[in-house]
Design a protein around this motif. Structure first.
Motif: not given
Length: 564
Positions: A35-42, A67-75
């Motif tokens: 539920d975190l927003e895109e590019n949220d490092q947390k 890895y797909k989730d990592a693409v979404f959340y790394t800024p």
């Protein structure tokens, strides 16, 4: 016998519940960050556990998802690219064709969306297309159709792109209204809204304004106030602002364009941000407020300098800035923006020459051939259809040839435009102050040095061979430290940059004004302006003018021959 059956039944149940618990562990980890927003490092405090677990258990399907989730959340864009490579690695280990489609498409999206590297993006989409031939997953097929449509739209094949987006719209609309998991509904709704936005872009360029306005209203209605679709809503508001500009409702246009800015900035889509700035500038221009308009046109130049990318429709941005500089008699800016226009043309021409043949050869032609092989198994009527498809393919090739010819003609015209702007004008150096560390110089001393430098420029002292800072300082009767500071503070850069700009601007003007210089070889031209090395001259000419001297001379001679 009964005991044996009971044992088998219990074993199956244990295995089932163990598998459920295993799935549950992945599910619980994802629930903590999804539920975190895109590019949220947390998200990575849980994502690392998810990826480590999948690696340890060699669960490649889950590893691809991690890895797909990592693409979404790394800024960071470079990290997004790294994780897509990891997706491809995990997908290859899984030997699952659908996962390979997903991995290559996601890498293509990063190249397109975050870097606007259409060439690299197209390569990934075509790789995904090869895997998609045998898949039964219609969602993935339509995702890939969408991305190929984006490339076609960029190239200016708006009719073909619109057909692809229309197919995607029908599919996504049906799926988003069906009884499926909420996550799948969300994905299909996203696909629907993005396809609608791309279709609006095609309508605008095809002059189908009625269809465009109807699609904009449809998009705004579908996106509503749902926070999950804020970015998509921003695109529709931007399109509405562009439509208002077209109708010369400049105040309404500005209202919508400014309203769309926050969501587009947040999305980090610098290409659409440039479009937004362009139409804000055009709206101010329509209201006869040139000063405000130029602020936004210059923002586009800043984005171009940072990303080395510009959409073809924004080429006019530099024509406006050149005219504005000419009107204000700012020859340095005039020459600078002319160089930027040349550089933008060079980048767009390079993209077109690579992408257009490749998309026809590796996608359109292959698609037609595959269709032909299927149709050959059918009756005579279908054979006729195959012949028609081949004729259509030939028509596409002819259309491509015609477009290429037209592109070349347009490219030749910019030299003529440049001639109008820079002929009979000596280039001047910008007076931007760039040095942070300064020595305190007496104002009279600075003015004296500036007068001497002006005389040095007027008498073309810069064409001396082997000219150094120390030698020039001696000629001007000062020391090198004072001279260096004055040049840095008043001439837009250090001594080497100052000298290079004077020399290249000098030789560029000679090439414009006297056709005999067009017959000189590169070594002679280099010596003419005081540069000893052919390679150094060529590199400096390209850096300042955005085009190699050999290409510039060739196009200039072709244009002059065309005018005789």
């Amino acid at each position: 016998m009964t005991k044996k059956l009971l044992f088998i039944f219990c074993t199956i149940c244990v295995q089932y519940f163990l598998s459920q618990e295993l799935y549950s562990d992945y599910y619980k980890l994802r629930k903590k960050y999804e539920d975190l927003e895109e590019n949220d490092q947390k998200a990575f405090s849980y994502l690392q556990l998810y990826i480590s677990k999948a690696k340890k258990e060699k669960n490649y399907e889950k590893l691809v998802q991690g890895y797909k989730d990592a693409v979404f959340y790394t800024p960071l864009d470079e990290h997004k690219l790294k994780y897509t490579d990891s997706m491809i690695w995990a997908a290859n280990l899984s030997k699952d064709k659908d996962l390979m489609i997903v991995a290559h498409m996601d890498k293509g999206v990063i190249y397109y969306y975050n870097y606007k590297k259409y060439q690299l993006a197209l390569n990934e989409y075509l790789e995904a297309y090869e895997y998609s031939k045998n898949t039964t997953n219609e969602y993935l097929k339509h995702q890939n159709l969408y991305h190929i449509g984006v490339v076609k739209s960029y190239l200016g094949y708006y009719d073909e792109a619109a057909d692809l987006f229309s197919k995607c719209l029908l599919y996504y609309k049906e799926k988003s209204k069906s009884d499926i998991h909420p996550n799948l509904i969300y994905n299909n709704k996203k696909g629907y809204l993005n396809s609608l936005h791309q279709l609006i872009i095609c309508y605008r360029h095809l002059g189908k304004y009625k269809e465009m306005d109807a699609a904009v209203e449809k998009g705004l209605s579908e996106a509503g106030d749902d926070k999950d679709y804020i970015q998509e809503k921003g695109y529709f508001i931007l399109s509405k602002g562009i439509s208002e500009y077209r109708k010369k409702k400049y105040e309404k246009a500005l209202s919508d364009l400014y309203l769309s800015l926050p969501s587009i900035r947040k999305s980090r889509d610098f290409a659409r941000l440039s479009v937004n700035y362009f139409f804000i500038g055009k709206s101010y221009l329509g209201m006869n407020d040139a000063q405000k308009s130029v602020v936004y046109f210059r923002k586009i130049d800043s984005i171009f300098n940072k990303h080395q990318f510009i959409l073809p429709e924004l080429r006019e941005n530099y024509e406006i800035l050149i005219n504005y500089s000419k009107k204000n008699k700012d020859q340095a800016k005039q020459l600078y923006y002319t160089g930027q226009l040349l550089k933008a043309d060079s980048i767009m021409s390079r993209d077109f020459s690579y992408l257009s043949p490749k998309i026809h050869k590796d996608y359109d032609t292959k698609t037609l051939l595959e269709e032909k092989n299927k149709l050959q198994k059918m009756n005579y009527l279908v054979t006729v259809i195959v012949i028609l498809l081949i004729i259509w393919a030939i028509g596409l090739i002819m259309l491509f040839a015609k477009r290429q010819k037209k592109a070349k003609e347009i490219k030749q015209q910019y030299i003529l435009l440049e001639e109008k702007f820079v002929k009979n004008h000596a280039a001047e150096i910008s007076s931007a102050i760039v040095e942070e560390k300064r020595m305190h110089l007496h104002e009279g001393k600075v003015e004296e040095l500036l007068r001497k430098l002006k005389k040095f420029e007027t008498k073309k002292g810069f064409i001396q061979k082997g000219l150094t800072l120390n030698r020039l300082a001696q000629q001007l009767g000062t020391n090198s430290s004072y001279l260096s500071q004055v040049i840095n503070e008043h001439k837009g850069g250090n001594f080497n940059k100052y000298l290079s700009q004077l020399r290249i601007n000098y030789i560029t003007n000679l090439l414009f004004e006297d056709k005999k210089y067009l017959k000189y070889n590169i070594e002679t031209l280099a010596k003419e302006c005081g540069i000893a090395s052919r390679q150094n001259f060529s590199d400096l000419f390209y850096e300042i003018n955005g085009i190699r001297p050999t290409d510039f001379i060739k196009k200039r001679m072709q244009e002059m021959e065309g005018n005789t």
